[in-house]
Design a protein around this motif. Structure first.
Motif, PDB file in Angstrom:
ATOM      1  N   SER A  17      -2.310  18.306   8.642  1.00 15.69           N
ATOM      2  CA  SER A  17      -2.776  17.453   7.539  1.00 15.69           C
ATOM      3  C   SER A  17      -1.615  17.051   6.635  1.00 15.69           C
ATOM      4  CB  SER A  17      -3.844  18.169   6.719  1.00 15.69           C
ATOM      5  OG  SER A  17      -5.020  18.318   7.460  1.00 15.69           O
ATOM      6  N   ILE A  18      -0.718  17.983   6.365  1.00  9.06           N
ATOM      7  CA  ILE A  18       0.439  17.705   5.515  1.00  9.06           C
ATOM      8  C   ILE A  18       1.344  16.675   6.185  1.00  9.06           C
ATOM      9  CG2 ILE A  18       2.596  18.717   4.624  1.00  9.06           C
ATOM     10  CD1 ILE A  18       0.905  21.276   4.028  1.00  9.06           C
ATOM     11  N   ILE A  19       1.608  16.852   7.473  1.00 15.39           N
ATOM     12  CA  ILE A  19       2.463  15.905   8.205  1.00 15.39           C
ATOM     13  C   ILE A  19       1.838  14.517   8.194  1.00 15.39           C
ATOM     14  CG2 ILE A  19       3.335  15.307  10.503  1.00 15.39           C
ATOM     15  CD1 ILE A  19       3.696  18.401  10.917  1.00 15.39           C
ATOM     16  N   HIS A  20       0.542  14.447   8.462  1.00 19.12           N
ATOM     17  CA  HIS A  20      -0.155  13.154   8.458  1.00 19.12           C
ATOM     18  C   HIS A  20      -0.092  12.502   7.074  1.00 19.12           C
ATOM     19  CE1 HIS A  20      -3.050  10.075   9.478  1.00 19.12           C
ATOM     20  NE2 HIS A  20      -3.810  10.450   8.476  1.00 19.12           N
ATOM     21  N   ALA A  21      -0.330  13.286   6.038  1.00 24.95           N
ATOM     22  CA  ALA A  21      -0.298  12.763   4.667  1.00 24.95           C
ATOM     23  C   ALA A  21       1.086  12.214   4.334  1.00 24.95           C
ATOM     24  CB  ALA A  21      -0.688  13.859   3.675  1.00 24.95           C
ATOM     25  N   GLU A  22       2.123  12.952   4.693  1.00 24.51           N
ATOM     26  CA  GLU A  22       3.486  12.509   4.392  1.00 24.51           C
ATOM     27  C   GLU A  22       3.848  11.241   5.155  1.00 24.51           C
ATOM     28  OE1 GLU A  22       5.692  16.140   5.080  1.00 24.51           O
ATOM     29  OE2 GLU A  22       5.322  16.831   3.019  1.00 24.51           O
ATOM     30  N   GLU A  23       3.356  11.111   6.392  1.00 26.37           N
ATOM     31  CA  GLU A  23       3.597   9.889   7.168  1.00 26.37           C
ATOM     32  C   GLU A  23       2.924   8.680   6.510  1.00 26.37           C
ATOM     33  OE1 GLU A  23       2.175  10.863  11.073  1.00 26.37           O
ATOM     34  OE2 GLU A  23       4.029  11.896  11.618  1.00 26.37           O
ATOM     35  N   ILE A  24       1.668   8.845   6.127  1.00 24.55           N
ATOM     36  CA  ILE A  24       0.916   7.753   5.491  1.00 24.55           C
ATOM     37  C   ILE A  24       1.574   7.364   4.166  1.00 24.55           C
ATOM     38  CG2 ILE A  24      -1.297   7.127   4.419  1.00 24.55           C
ATOM     39  CD1 ILE A  24      -1.499   7.218   7.441  1.00 24.55           C
ATOM     40  N   ILE A  28       3.176   3.666   3.245  1.00 23.97           N
ATOM     41  CA  ILE A  28       2.651   2.880   2.124  1.00 23.97           C
ATOM     42  C   ILE A  28       3.729   2.661   1.068  1.00 23.97           C
ATOM     43  CG2 ILE A  28       0.991   2.887   0.212  1.00 23.97           C
ATOM     44  CD1 ILE A  28      -1.019   4.125   2.202  1.00 23.97           C
ATOM     45  N   GLU A  29       4.496   3.699   0.750  1.00 26.16           N
ATOM     46  CA  GLU A  29       5.570   3.526  -0.234  1.00 26.16           C
ATOM     47  C   GLU A  29       6.601   2.512   0.254  1.00 26.16           C
ATOM     48  OE1 GLU A  29       5.682   7.685  -2.756  1.00 26.16           O
ATOM     49  OE2 GLU A  29       6.829   7.622  -0.880  1.00 26.16           O
ATOM     50  N   GLN A  30       6.918   2.539   1.536  1.00 23.20           N
ATOM     51  CA  GLN A  30       7.871   1.569   2.097  1.00 23.20           C
ATOM     52  C   GLN A  30       7.307   0.152   1.973  1.00 23.20           C
ATOM     53  OE1 GLN A  30      10.972   2.196   3.112  1.00 23.20           O
ATOM     54  NE2 GLN A  30      11.290   0.026   3.456  1.00 23.20           N
ATOM     55  N   ALA A  31       6.052  -0.011   2.311  1.00 25.85           N
ATOM     56  CA  ALA A  31       5.411  -1.328   2.213  1.00 25.85           C
ATOM     57  C   ALA A  31       5.378  -1.815   0.765  1.00 25.85           C
ATOM     58  CB  ALA A  31       3.993  -1.263   2.784  1.00 25.85           C
ATOM     59  N   MET A  32       5.150  -0.891  -0.162  1.00 28.70           N
ATOM     60  CA  MET A  32       5.121  -1.256  -1.578  1.00 28.70           C
ATOM     61  C   MET A  32       6.496  -1.730  -2.050  1.00 28.70           C
ATOM     62  SD  MET A  32       2.684   1.829  -2.978  1.00 28.70           S
ATOM     63  CE  MET A  32       2.679   1.362  -4.715  1.00 28.70           C
ATOM     64  N   LYS A  33       7.550  -1.110  -1.537  1.00 28.78           N
ATOM     65  CA  LYS A  33       8.915  -1.517  -1.901  1.00 28.78           C
ATOM     66  C   LYS A  33       9.271  -2.867  -1.289  1.00 28.78           C
ATOM     67  CE  LYS A  33      10.763   3.139  -2.314  1.00 28.78           C
ATOM     68  NZ  LYS A  33      11.493   4.194  -1.620  1.00 28.78           N
TER      69      LYS A  33
END
Length: 86
Positions: A17-24, A28-33
């Motif tokens: 779950s942690i790995i999946h959360a960090e990937e998402i 999203i942060e990259q797309a926001m930038k």
């Protein structure tokens, strides 16, 4: 032995779950930038707030909260991702 295998399984699921959360979050942060102009200030704040929540849940290693928060993040980022794709 059964008790430990159940704890091991829970630890494995939490790590997944942690790995999946960090990937998402990373995507999203990259797309926001890359395309900040596609985000309203309201959407930007909602996404950043939800990402902060998930990061807190990751630190606490609370799998249920992480999973639920990631689902919510995916829902609130949906329109932004759609605009990015178009």
């Amino acid at each position: 032995a059964v008790k430990y295998s159940k704890e091991d399984e829970e630890s494995k699921l939490t790590l997944e779950s942690i790995i999946h959360a960090e990937e998402i979050i990373g995507k999203i942060e990259q797309a926001m930038k890359e395309d900040p102009e596609l985000l309203s200030s309201k959407d930007d704040k909602a996404l950043k707030d939800q990402i902060s929540k998930i990061k807190r849940y990751v630190k606490a290693k609370d799998r249920q909260l992480i999973d639920n928060a990631v689902i919510h993040l995916e829902q609130i980022s949906h329109n932004f991702i759609e605009r990015k794709i178009d």
